[in-house]
Design a protein around this motif. Sequence first.
Motif, PDB file in Angstrom:
ATOM      1  N   CYS A 121       0.827  -1.209   0.000  1.00 48.49           N
ATOM      2  CA  CYS A 121       0.000   0.000   0.000  1.00 48.49           C
ATOM      3  C   CYS A 121       0.860   1.257   0.000  1.00 48.49           C
ATOM      4  O   CYS A 121       2.040   1.208   0.364  1.00 48.49           O
ATOM      5  CB  CYS A 121      -0.881   0.026   1.254  1.00 48.49           C
ATOM      6  SG  CYS A 121      -2.103  -1.294   1.326  1.00 48.49           S
ATOM      7  N   VAL A 122       0.237   2.339  -0.404  1.00 49.36           N
ATOM      8  CA  VAL A 122       0.815   3.678  -0.288  1.00 49.36           C
ATOM      9  C   VAL A 122      -0.152   4.526   0.521  1.00 49.36           C
ATOM     10  O   VAL A 122      -1.354   4.228   0.570  1.00 49.36           O
ATOM     11  CB  VAL A 122       1.060   4.342  -1.667  1.00 49.36           C
ATOM     12  CG1 VAL A 122       2.095   3.580  -2.473  1.00 49.36           C
ATOM     13  CG2 VAL A 122      -0.232   4.495  -2.444  1.00 49.36           C
ATOM     14  N   PRO A 123       0.335   5.588   1.153  1.00 47.33           N
ATOM     15  CA  PRO A 123      -0.607   6.510   1.792  1.00 47.33           C
ATOM     16  C   PRO A 123      -1.531   7.121   0.725  1.00 47.33           C
ATOM     17  O   PRO A 123      -1.072   7.509  -0.358  1.00 47.33           O
ATOM     18  CB  PRO A 123       0.299   7.587   2.394  1.00 47.33           C
ATOM     19  CG  PRO A 123       1.645   6.941   2.511  1.00 47.33           C
ATOM     20  CD  PRO A 123       1.729   5.981   1.356  1.00 47.33           C
ATOM     21  N   ASP A 141      -4.048   2.348  11.707  1.00 43.46           N
ATOM     22  CA  ASP A 141      -3.304   3.162  12.670  1.00 43.46           C
ATOM     23  C   ASP A 141      -3.494   4.656  12.413  1.00 43.46           C
ATOM     24  O   ASP A 141      -2.550   5.444  12.478  1.00 43.46           O
ATOM     25  CB  ASP A 141      -1.811   2.809  12.647  1.00 43.46           C
ATOM     26  CG  ASP A 141      -1.541   1.371  13.042  1.00 43.46           C
ATOM     27  OD1 ASP A 141      -2.322   0.826  13.848  1.00 43.46           O
ATOM     28  OD2 ASP A 141      -0.561   0.799  12.539  1.00 43.46           O
ATOM     29  N   GLY A 142      -4.713   5.045  12.069  1.00 42.19           N
ATOM     30  CA  GLY A 142      -5.035   6.442  11.878  1.00 42.19           C
ATOM     31  C   GLY A 142      -4.626   7.032  10.545  1.00 42.19           C
ATOM     32  O   GLY A 142      -4.770   8.230  10.331  1.00 42.19           O
ATOM     33  N   GLU A 143      -4.118   6.193   9.636  1.00 40.95           N
ATOM     34  CA  GLU A 143      -3.703   6.692   8.324  1.00 40.95           C
ATOM     35  C   GLU A 143      -4.507   6.008   7.234  1.00 40.95           C
ATOM     36  O   GLU A 143      -4.706   4.794   7.259  1.00 40.95           O
ATOM     37  CB  GLU A 143      -2.209   6.424   8.098  1.00 40.95           C
ATOM     38  CG  GLU A 143      -1.707   7.002   6.786  1.00 40.95           C
ATOM     39  CD  GLU A 143      -0.198   6.885   6.637  1.00 40.95           C
ATOM     40  OE1 GLU A 143       0.359   7.674   5.855  1.00 40.95           O
ATOM     41  OE2 GLU A 143       0.421   6.024   7.281  1.00 40.95           O
ATOM     42  N   ASP A 158      -2.335 -11.885   7.346  1.00 36.08           N
ATOM     43  CA  ASP A 158      -2.145 -10.772   6.412  1.00 36.08           C
ATOM     44  C   ASP A 158      -1.291  -9.685   7.047  1.00 36.08           C
ATOM     45  O   ASP A 158      -1.378  -9.441   8.251  1.00 36.08           O
ATOM     46  CB  ASP A 158      -3.494 -10.145   6.028  1.00 36.08           C
ATOM     47  CG  ASP A 158      -4.413 -11.118   5.341  1.00 36.08           C
ATOM     48  OD1 ASP A 158      -3.945 -11.827   4.450  1.00 36.08           O
ATOM     49  OD2 ASP A 158      -5.607 -11.165   5.706  1.00 36.08           O
ATOM     50  N   THR A 159      -0.518  -9.025   6.208  1.00 37.52           N
ATOM     51  CA  THR A 159       0.235  -7.860   6.655  1.00 37.52           C
ATOM     52  C   THR A 159       0.208  -6.813   5.541  1.00 37.52           C
ATOM     53  O   THR A 159      -0.025  -7.132   4.378  1.00 37.52           O
ATOM     54  CB  THR A 159       1.693  -8.227   7.031  1.00 37.52           C
ATOM     55  OG1 THR A 159       2.304  -7.101   7.666  1.00 37.52           O
ATOM     56  CG2 THR A 159       2.507  -8.624   5.815  1.00 37.52           C
ATOM     57  N   VAL A 160       0.424  -5.591   5.931  1.00 40.70           N
ATOM     58  CA  VAL A 160       0.495  -4.484   4.979  1.00 40.70           C
ATOM     59  C   VAL A 160       1.945  -4.042   4.882  1.00 40.70           C
ATOM     60  O   VAL A 160       2.609  -3.837   5.899  1.00 40.70           O
ATOM     61  CB  VAL A 160      -0.391  -3.306   5.435  1.00 40.70           C
ATOM     62  CG1 VAL A 160      -0.122  -2.056   4.596  1.00 40.70           C
ATOM     63  CG2 VAL A 160      -1.860  -3.691   5.364  1.00 40.70           C
ATOM     64  N   GLN A 161       2.431  -3.930   3.668  1.00 43.37           N
ATOM     65  CA  GLN A 161       3.754  -3.356   3.434  1.00 43.37           C
ATOM     66  C   GLN A 161       3.530  -1.942   2.908  1.00 43.37           C
ATOM     67  O   GLN A 161       2.902  -1.760   1.860  1.00 43.37           O
ATOM     68  CB  GLN A 161       4.532  -4.185   2.425  1.00 43.37           C
ATOM     69  CG  GLN A 161       5.939  -3.672   2.200  1.00 43.37           C
ATOM     70  CD  GLN A 161       6.678  -4.521   1.185  1.00 43.37           C
ATOM     71  OE1 GLN A 161       6.273  -4.578   0.037  1.00 43.37           O
ATOM     72  NE2 GLN A 161       7.741  -5.178   1.630  1.00 43.37           N
ATOM     73  N   LEU A 162       4.014  -0.968   3.640  1.00 42.06           N
ATOM     74  CA  LEU A 162       3.811   0.429   3.267  1.00 42.06           C
ATOM     75  C   LEU A 162       5.013   0.933   2.479  1.00 42.06           C
ATOM     76  O   LEU A 162       6.159   0.725   2.871  1.00 42.06           O
ATOM     77  CB  LEU A 162       3.618   1.275   4.529  1.00 42.06           C
ATOM     78  CG  LEU A 162       3.284   2.747   4.326  1.00 42.06           C
ATOM     79  CD1 LEU A 162       1.970   2.907   3.573  1.00 42.06           C
ATOM     80  CD2 LEU A 162       3.207   3.445   5.687  1.00 42.06           C
ATOM     81  N   THR A 163       4.728   1.573   1.354  1.00 45.91           N
ATOM     82  CA  THR A 163       5.778   2.179   0.548  1.00 45.91           C
ATOM     83  C   THR A 163       5.375   3.618   0.238  1.00 45.91           C
ATOM     84  O   THR A 163       4.190   3.956   0.216  1.00 45.91           O
ATOM     85  CB  THR A 163       6.029   1.394  -0.756  1.00 45.91           C
ATOM     86  OG1 THR A 163       7.066   2.037  -1.502  1.00 45.91           O
ATOM     87  CG2 THR A 163       4.784   1.316  -1.631  1.00 45.91           C
ATOM     88  N   PHE A 164       6.381   4.432   0.016  1.00 50.23           N
ATOM     89  CA  PHE A 164       6.160   5.835  -0.340  1.00 50.23           C
ATOM     90  C   PHE A 164       6.657   6.096  -1.760  1.00 50.23           C
ATOM     91  O   PHE A 164       6.894   7.237  -2.140  1.00 50.23           O
ATOM     92  CB  PHE A 164       6.875   6.749   0.666  1.00 50.23           C
ATOM     93  CG  PHE A 164       6.330   6.600   2.058  1.00 50.23           C
ATOM     94  CD1 PHE A 164       5.295   7.398   2.500  1.00 50.23           C
ATOM     95  CD2 PHE A 164       6.829   5.631   2.916  1.00 50.23           C
ATOM     96  CE1 PHE A 164       4.769   7.254   3.776  1.00 50.23           C
ATOM     97  CE2 PHE A 164       6.327   5.474   4.191  1.00 50.23           C
ATOM     98  CZ  PHE A 164       5.288   6.283   4.626  1.00 50.23           C
TER      99      PHE A 164
END
Length: 186
Positions: A121-123, A141-143, A158-164
């Motif tokens: 995911c991305v913000p 988590d509020g985002e 499941d897990t989320v991998q955050l990328t920018f």
Amino acid sequence: MCGGRGSRLGGEAEKPLVRVCGDPMVDRVAAALAASRVETVHAVVSPAAPETARHVRERGLSVVETAGEGYVADLTDALEAVGRPVVTVAADVPHLAPDHVDAAVDEATAAADDAVSVTVCVPASLKRRLGVSVDTSFERDGEELAPTGLNVVAGDRDTVQLTFDDRLAVNVNRPTDLERAEALCD
């Protein structure tokens, strides 16, 4: 996953065949997968995209045919055909790179039992800053996060991998998304 109609995008070409940086998006995604650690690339097609099915067959890709009853139903059919673990990626992520794929695989295999599924995911704020559409999002988590279209389907956890990374923030769903994808071309 390359069986969508692309009705929001408009135009004459089926969505996976829309060109970004001179190449059909499906070819760009297939090339990134082929250059990653993924061993086999399958193109998941539906009756909604017959030219795409022909195109990927001509390029020698393994083809999984689905009924075209929507993304989730088509993904379920594809998983039944190829099994797990599997990397899934939508054909509308034209700036996917091998390092994106490998990072998602690393995240999924970091667990001792290799049973973790990963959603990259991305913000949503990044997508908005870039001026691209946010069609699906959820809060963690509020985002507000937006899936990129890159996933590893492995197990029940499941897990989320955050990328920018701007390249993963651009899914081509609308004409304005296509304009932004073209602006990211090297």
